[in-house]
Design an enzyme around this catalytic site. Sequence first.
Site, mmCIF file in Angstrom:
data_model
loop_
_atom_site.group_PDB
_atom_site.id
_atom_site.type_symbol
_atom_site.label_atom_id
_atom_site.label_comp_id
_atom_site.label_asym_id
_atom_site.label_seq_id
_atom_site.Cartn_x
_atom_site.Cartn_y
_atom_site.Cartn_z
ATOM 1 C CE LYS A 266 7.355 8.464 -1.724
ATOM 2 N NZ LYS A 266 5.920 8.727 -1.933
ATOM 3 C CG ASP B 297 5.155 6.282 -4.536
ATOM 4 O OD1 ASP B 297 5.372 7.111 -5.440
ATOM 5 O OD2 ASP B 297 4.796 6.595 -3.385
HETATM 6 C C1 LIG Z 1 1.662 10.549 -3.674
HETATM 7 C C2 LIG Z 1 2.792 9.591 -4.024
HETATM 8 O O1 LIG Z 1 3.268 8.959 -2.846
HETATM 9 C C3 LIG Z 1 3.958 10.377 -4.630
HETATM 10 O O2 LIG Z 1 5.152 9.661 -4.657
HETATM 11 C C4 LIG Z 1 2.331 8.519 -4.967
HETATM 12 O O3 LIG Z 1 1.862 9.097 -6.151
HETATM 13 C C5 LIG Z 1 1.314 7.557 -4.375
HETATM 14 O O4 LIG Z 1 1.756 6.295 -4.721
HETATM 15 P P1 LIG Z 1 1.073 4.960 -4.150
HETATM 16 O O5 LIG Z 1 0.875 5.067 -2.685
HETATM 17 O O6 LIG Z 1 1.895 3.819 -4.716
HETATM 18 O O7 LIG Z 1 -0.320 5.072 -4.811
HETATM 19 P P2 LIG Z 1 -1.290 3.932 -5.392
HETATM 20 O O8 LIG Z 1 -1.345 2.801 -4.428
HETATM 21 O O9 LIG Z 1 -0.905 3.673 -6.817
HETATM 22 O O10 LIG Z 1 -2.661 4.744 -5.386
HETATM 23 C C6 LIG Z 1 -3.429 4.987 -4.251
HETATM 24 C C7 LIG Z 1 -4.509 5.986 -4.613
HETATM 25 O O11 LIG Z 1 -3.951 7.312 -4.677
HETATM 26 C C8 LIG Z 1 -4.512 8.054 -5.734
HETATM 27 N N1 LIG Z 1 -3.460 8.406 -6.692
HETATM 28 C C9 LIG Z 1 -2.229 7.808 -6.621
HETATM 29 C C10 LIG Z 1 -1.227 8.167 -7.498
HETATM 30 C C11 LIG Z 1 -1.511 9.158 -8.489
HETATM 31 N N2 LIG Z 1 -0.577 9.541 -9.363
HETATM 32 N N3 LIG Z 1 -2.752 9.719 -8.544
HETATM 33 C C12 LIG Z 1 -3.719 9.373 -7.659
HETATM 34 O O12 LIG Z 1 -4.813 9.909 -7.711
HETATM 35 C C13 LIG Z 1 -5.602 7.179 -6.325
HETATM 36 O O13 LIG Z 1 -6.799 7.509 -5.649
HETATM 37 C C14 LIG Z 1 -5.157 5.781 -5.954
HETATM 38 O O14 LIG Z 1 -6.231 4.897 -5.881
HETATM 39 N N1 LIG Z 2 4.411 -4.162 3.010
HETATM 40 C C1 LIG Z 2 3.547 -3.159 3.260
HETATM 41 N N2 LIG Z 2 3.960 -2.069 3.926
HETATM 42 C C2 LIG Z 2 3.097 -1.038 4.159
HETATM 43 N N3 LIG Z 2 1.822 -1.032 3.776
HETATM 44 C C3 LIG Z 2 1.354 -2.094 3.109
HETATM 45 C C4 LIG Z 2 2.182 -3.195 2.836
HETATM 46 N N4 LIG Z 2 1.455 -4.091 2.172
HETATM 47 C C5 LIG Z 2 0.228 -3.579 2.043
HETATM 48 N N5 LIG Z 2 0.136 -2.382 2.608
HETATM 49 C C6 LIG Z 2 -1.070 -1.507 2.609
HETATM 50 O O1 LIG Z 2 -0.767 -0.361 1.811
HETATM 51 C C7 LIG Z 2 -1.215 0.847 2.449
HETATM 52 C C8 LIG Z 2 -0.259 2.010 2.084
HETATM 53 O O2 LIG Z 2 0.952 1.727 2.677
HETATM 54 P P1 LIG Z 2 2.314 2.564 2.492
HETATM 55 O O3 LIG Z 2 3.028 2.475 3.799
HETATM 56 O O4 LIG Z 2 3.043 2.120 1.296
HETATM 57 O O5 LIG Z 2 1.741 4.015 2.247
HETATM 58 P P2 LIG Z 2 2.450 5.370 1.955
HETATM 59 O O6 LIG Z 2 3.700 5.459 2.783
HETATM 60 O O7 LIG Z 2 1.433 6.455 2.137
HETATM 61 O O8 LIG Z 2 2.856 5.264 0.478
HETATM 62 P P3 LIG Z 2 3.037 6.395 -0.624
HETATM 63 O O9 LIG Z 2 4.102 7.330 -0.180
HETATM 64 O O10 LIG Z 2 3.474 5.516 -1.764
HETATM 65 O O11 LIG Z 2 1.699 7.043 -0.798
HETATM 66 C C9 LIG Z 2 -1.237 0.508 3.934
HETATM 67 O O12 LIG Z 2 -2.256 1.201 4.587
HETATM 68 C C10 LIG Z 2 -1.455 -0.994 3.980
HETATM 69 O O13 LIG Z 2 -2.838 -1.264 4.127
#
Ligand SMILES: C[C@](O)(CO)[C@H](O)COP(=O)(O)OP(=O)(O)OC[C@H]1O[C@@H](n2ccc(N)nc2=O)[C@H](O)[C@@H]1O
Ligand SMILES: Nc1ncnc2c1ncn2[C@@H]1O[C@H](COP(=O)(O)OP(=O)(O)OP(=O)(O)O)[C@@H](O)[C@H]1O
Length: 284
Positions: free
Chosen positions: A9, A136
């Site tokens: 994404k 997400d």
């Molecule tokens: C920043 C983005 O990647 C944009 O697409 C997403 O909003 C993040 O999505 P994500 O990684 O699936 O996030 P989550 O696993 O739901 O949340 C991780 C942490 O990010 C913060 N969080 C996330 C999403 C959101 N709308 N507000 C937040 O403040 C919160 O502290 C939460 O505990």
């Molecule tokens: N299948 C998986 N792939 C990646 N991370 C995972 C998975 N399962 C659990 N995790 C945990 O989720 C955390 C966030 O991973 P991810 O790669 O989705 O982050 P991100 O790319 O920053 O996502 P976003 O763009 O949604 O914020 C990782 O640090 C890991 O500990």
Amino acid sequence: MPTELAPAKVNLYLHVTGRRADGYHLLDSLAVFGPAADALALAPADDLSLALDGPFGAALAAEPDNLVLRAARALAAAVGVPARAAMVLTKRLPVASGIGGGSADAAAALRGLDRLWGLGLGEGRLAEVAAPLGADIPVCLASRPARMQGVGEVLLPAPALPRCGLLLVNPGVALPTPAVFKARQGGFTPPAELPAAWPDAAGMARDLAGLRNDLEPPAITLCPVIAEVLAALRALPGCLLARMSGSGATCFGLFADAAAAQSAARLLPSGWWREAGGLYGGAA
Ligand SMILES: C[C@](O)(CO)[C@H](O)COP(=O)(O)OP(=O)(O)OC[C@H]1O[C@@H](n2ccc(N)nc2=O)[C@H](O)[C@@H]1O
Ligand SMILES: Nc1ncnc2c1ncn2[C@@H]1O[C@H](COP(=O)(O)OP(=O)(O)OP(=O)(O)O)[C@@H](O)[C@H]1O
């Protein structure tokens, strides 16, 4: 074995528009997908298992609670069936990198298990199961361009997108999403005004240049190499716009087409992860 693709994404812009009482942030963002993807293979089995391979599989080997397994258990509980499947995740997307890899994997698991278990739930019901697992995951279920609002669960149609190319670059530093939201300073940004369609990549880049990723400044504070990645992208021939995706550290360059993004990718310093191509499901 049936396989579900889990494309990256990319947030073309991301405005933090407010904050809920529970601390989650309200967003306005345009999410698109591609050009890199994880893959999840699923087969019938007597219990639930997940094996990892691919270049970033080892990075997740110690993860006690992979999002794929959490999604499988949540779906089984929601519909009252036993959680049974043998899954293999080929991890090609860097972990904790702002391109939603874990969310895309969880979404792929929900789609694949809906089929494997013969549930026929479809996107709407799967999105209800998905929402508590991560902000997400709902947008990753369809893996189609969408405007995200709320905390990520409100999905609105995206403008009609032109043919364009994307180059994704990650400097190899994992950046946890909560830390970036916590480091953000300042107020909120209003939602963007978007046209119904962009006729070409240059026009899209011009409009996007007037928008921002509000998580980019705090991410650069936590991880200064992001500024180097952005400068390197901006210096590439044909780069129309460079910006960070999500909470970083992956950045993207926008190009006229997939070929332009692919030739530019070869000019980047070695050592940085990069993938180039067209939009997932779009024209190259
Ligand atoms: C920043 C983005 O990647 C944009 O697409 C997403 O909003 C993040 O999505 P994500 O990684 O699936 O996030 P989550 O696993 O739901 O949340 C991780 C942490 O990010 C913060 N969080 C996330 C999403 C959101 N709308 N507000 C937040 O403040 C919160 O502290 C939460 O505990
Ligand atoms: N299948 C998986 N792939 C990646 N991370 C995972 C998975 N399962 C659990 N995790 C945990 O989720 C955390 C966030 O991973 P991810 O790669 O989705 O982050 P991100 O790319 O920053 O996502 P976003 O763009 O949604 O914020 C990782 O640090 C890991 O500990």
